[in-house]
Design a protein around this motif. Structure first.
Motif, short mmCIF file in Angstrom:
data_model
loop_
_atom_site.label_atom_id
_atom_site.label_comp_id
_atom_site.label_asym_id
_atom_site.label_seq_id
_atom_site.Cartn_x
_atom_site.Cartn_y
_atom_site.Cartn_z
N GLN C 149 -63.74 43.07 51.19
CA GLN C 149 -63.56 43.89 51.81
C GLN C 149 -62.26 44.22 53.19
OE1 GLN C 149 -67.60 44.97 52.95
NE2 GLN C 149 -68.18 43.42 52.07
N ILE C 150 -62.00 42.32 53.50
CA ILE C 150 -60.85 42.65 54.56
C ILE C 150 -59.85 43.41 53.82
CG2 ILE C 150 -59.31 40.41 55.30
CD1 ILE C 150 -61.86 39.20 55.73
N ARG C 151 -59.50 42.95 52.44
CA ARG C 151 -58.28 43.53 51.72
C ARG C 151 -58.16 44.83 52.38
NH1 ARG C 151 -58.27 41.91 46.24
NH2 ARG C 151 -58.92 40.37 46.49
N GLU C 154 -57.17 45.84 55.62
CA GLU C 154 -55.94 45.24 55.73
C GLU C 154 -55.02 46.75 54.92
OE1 GLU C 154 -55.41 41.95 54.20
OE2 GLU C 154 -56.23 40.54 56.37
N GLN C 155 -55.37 47.20 54.06
CA GLN C 155 -54.65 48.26 53.71
C GLN C 155 -54.63 49.08 54.59
OE1 GLN C 155 -56.06 48.26 49.75
NE2 GLN C 155 -55.36 46.90 48.96
N VAL C 156 -55.56 49.83 54.99
CA VAL C 156 -56.20 50.41 55.91
C VAL C 156 -55.32 50.79 57.76
CG1 VAL C 156 -57.72 52.18 57.20
CG2 VAL C 156 -58.47 51.59 55.10
N ILE C 157 -55.40 49.26 57.91
CA ILE C 157 -54.02 49.59 59.09
C ILE C 157 -52.76 49.39 59.11
CG2 ILE C 157 -53.82 47.71 60.38
CD1 ILE C 157 -56.81 45.94 61.08
N ALA C 158 -52.23 48.99 57.83
CA ALA C 158 -51.12 48.49 57.31
C ALA C 158 -50.86 50.41 57.87
CB ALA C 158 -50.62 47.53 56.30
N ARG C 159 -51.27 51.48 56.41
CA ARG C 159 -50.96 52.75 56.49
C ARG C 159 -51.24 53.16 57.84
NH1 ARG C 159 -55.93 54.20 52.94
NH2 ARG C 159 -56.65 54.78 54.41
N GLN C 160 -52.56 52.86 58.47
CA GLN C 160 -52.42 53.64 60.38
C GLN C 160 -51.04 52.97 60.95
OE1 GLN C 160 -55.71 52.45 61.15
NE2 GLN C 160 -57.14 54.21 60.42
N GLN C 161 -50.62 52.08 60.19
CA GLN C 161 -49.71 51.26 61.05
C GLN C 161 -48.41 52.86 60.96
OE1 GLN C 161 -48.83 47.51 60.77
NE2 GLN C 161 -49.92 47.31 62.71
N GLU C 162 -48.13 52.14 59.88
CA GLU C 162 -47.18 53.83 59.11
C GLU C 162 -47.20 55.39 59.84
OE1 GLU C 162 -44.43 53.26 56.97
OE2 GLU C 162 -44.67 51.39 57.40
N GLU C 163 -48.35 55.84 60.05
CA GLU C 163 -48.61 56.70 60.20
C GLU C 163 -48.25 56.98 61.32
OE1 GLU C 163 -53.17 57.35 58.76
OE2 GLU C 163 -52.18 58.25 56.84
N ILE C 164 -48.38 55.78 62.38
CA ILE C 164 -48.63 55.78 63.94
C ILE C 164 -47.18 56.13 63.61
CG2 ILE C 164 -48.81 54.76 65.68
CD1 ILE C 164 -51.53 53.66 65.39
#
Lengths: 132, 122, 293
Positions: C149-151, C154-164
């Motif tokens: 779940q943590i992983r 983290e994937q979601v956060i990384a994707r959102q950072q790219e999107e931002i």
């Protein structure tokens, strides 16, 4: 897994071109973004030329870290050494009339930069850049 | 024999297209050849196309700056065209902003820029 | 009292692997019933969940052994079990389950396993040891679901950072040969590096000679931000493009003066519209006002 290492001789300025092309190719194949591969290869060019001209020749060791997440380069020469490292890293400083932005500039292009040198002991510069 | 970068003459300008990674010797040779060619021909401009260059370090950027100053001394102008984005950001991080060198996006615009520069100069 | 060591466990006594294999359906029913008492699966997902739970039991039966050690669950032979756990985690996340619920679901297989082992019978000492062993193994598997779940997060956060990043620096081609980049938010060094590279790539793609960097959306311009702007402008010039910085609000101009921030030779305009007019003029475009006032 043992890390792969490549050794590149740095005897003449012609070798600097071969070494930087090898660094660029290694960075690209490790998945570095275009500008990041150029940054690392340009740092290699500066440091390689430093070893040839200032260090009277040496060699570069190229090593992939964490399965390509980073690349470490080591430049070794048996030259006269750098008496004042702090001064050598200042932009515009050159003792040979050609290296003004070389060392200081190379440091800005990598994530870690280590330099060991002493008068008469040669110079070893180790740099690492991560893929991000 | 040392290999050389070919110099073409086009619309009153000398055109150099660098397609291979330039070793130090080749770069120095190019500077000499360009000086000789300017003295020999009636061309008053130089266009150096580096769109094929993956990497420009401090040594090569110094040579490029020297070519620009040399051209001016010889009553001509030089325009550097086609620098790649990765090369541009790296040079800026190195502190090499080539302030004395004129630039353009591609050869066509380089020629236009050259004409504008030559029109300004006496 | 002698404390039974793990190594004392008589190999092959319980044959857990066969025990699970032979009683798979009963174990499945028992497990899901226990899990449903705590939190019922959404009806449309109940079937999916049953299938996944069944393949987990199958894989567990194939991988486990009487002398399996808890740390073995990370080894290669257990990859099948771990894959079924990945699927179970994803289904639960789709259902909106809390992290603890997912680990709890996996660990709720302990009681049904205990019952199976008790059914097989044996010396109390042996039984106690095998139950301990099984509990430790299941605990590790529960922990593993937390890691998945943590992983995932983290994937979601990384994707959102790219999107931002993409959202915060749209490079707009406002006219042939004219790009405008509204810079928004704080410009930290990693982000500006990427933004700069994106702008330079767009210059090549669109063959644009004029680039407007609009900083209306940048809350403060300190020396660091100014330094980044200067670097971008210098890189653009090296490529043969010209930059105009617009959107310098009066307060920002004031702060810049106080901080001693110097944009040097960079051409600046207060408003984006002024920058556009200049860019058009430089690009040789004629702007005529229809209703001049």
């Amino acid at each position: 897994m043992p890390s792969e290492r490549e050794f590149w001789p740095l005897k003449a300025t012609r070798d600097v071109g071969d070494a930087r092309r090898a660094v660029h190719a290694a960075a690209r194949s490790a998945g570095f973004r275009s500008a990041d591969a150029v940054r690392l290869a340009t740092a290699a060019s500066e440091l390689g030329r430093n070893a040839v001209i200032h260090g009277k020749g040496g060699r570069m060791t190229l090593e992939r870290l964490d399965e390509g997440a980073g690349i470490r380069l080591e430049f070794r020469d048996e030259g006269p050494g750098i008496p004042d490292i702090e001064q050598a890293l200042v932009d515009g400083f050159s003792s040979t009339g050609s290296m003004g932005f070389g060392l200081g500039g190379a440091r800005r292009l990598v994530h870690s930069f280590q330099i060991e040198s002493g008068a008469g002991e040669g110079t070893r510069i180790t740099v690492v850049r991560w893929r991000r | 024999m040392t290999p050389r970068i070919p110099i073409l003459e086009l619309e009153g300008a000398l055109l150099v297209t660098v397609q291979v990674d330039l070793d130090d010797q080749l770069a120095v040779q190019l500077e000499e050849d360009l000086g000789a060619a300017l003295a020999r021909s009636s061309a008053r401009g130089i266009i150096i196309d580096i769109s094929g260059l993956e990497l420009v370090d401090t040594f090569l950027s110094r040579i490029l700056a020297q070519i620009a100053s040399m051209s001016r001394v010889l009553g001509a102008e030089a325009v550097l065209v086609g620098m790649r984005p990765a090369v541009a950001v790296t040079l800026v991080e190195l502190g090499m902003t080539l302030d004395g060198v004129s630039t353009a996006l591609d050869i066509d615009r380089g020629i236009a820029r050259l004409h504008a520069l030559l029109a300004e100069s006496p | 009292m002698r404390r039974p060591a793990d190594t004392d466990f008589p190999k092959g006594l319980y044959m857990i692997s066969d025990l699970i294999g032979e009683n798979a359906e009963a174990l499945l029913d028992d497990w899901l019933e226990a899990a449903d008492r705590v939190s019922r699966a959404r009806p449309e997902l109940a079937h999916e969940r049953r299938l996944q739970a069944r393949s987990f039991i199958e894989q567990l039966g194939q991988s486990i052994d009487d002398d399996t050690r808890p740390e073995d669950v990370r080894s290669a032979p257990w990859s099948g079990v771990r894959e079924t756990l990945d699927a179970i985690v994803d289904t639960h996340l789709d259902e909106g389950k809390a992290p603890a619920d997912i680990a709890f679901f996996v660990m709720s297989i302990k009681r049904p396993l205990h019952r199976l082992l008790v059914m097989r019978g044996g010396e109390p000492d042996d039984m106690l040891r095998v139950i301990w062993r099984v509990d430790l193994i299941v605990d590790r598997l529960g922990l593993y679901t937390a890691e998945i779940q943590i992983r995932r997060k983290e994937q979601v956060i990384a994707r959102q950072q790219e999107e931002i990043l993409e959202l915060s620096s749209p490079v707009v081609q406002v006219w042939d040969g004219v790009l405008a980049v509204p810079l928004i938010g704080t410009l930290d060094s990693y982000r500006t590096q990427q933004v700069t590279e994106t702008i330079l790539e767009a210059v090549v793609e669109t063959r644009s000679e004029q680039v407007i960097l609009d900083i209306t959306g940048v809350p403060t311009v300190d020396t660091q931000v100014a330094h980044h702007l200067l670097k971008t402008v210098a890189a653009l010039r090296l490529m043969g493009a010209e930059a105009i910085v617009s959107g310098i609000r009066p307060q920002i101009a004031q702060t810049m003066v106080h901080l001693g921030v110097d944009l040097g030779q960079v051409v600046t305009k207060a408003r984006l519209s002024d920058a556009l007019k200049l860019a058009f003029r430089r690009g040789g475009l004629l702007v005529s006002g229809g209703a001049a006032n």
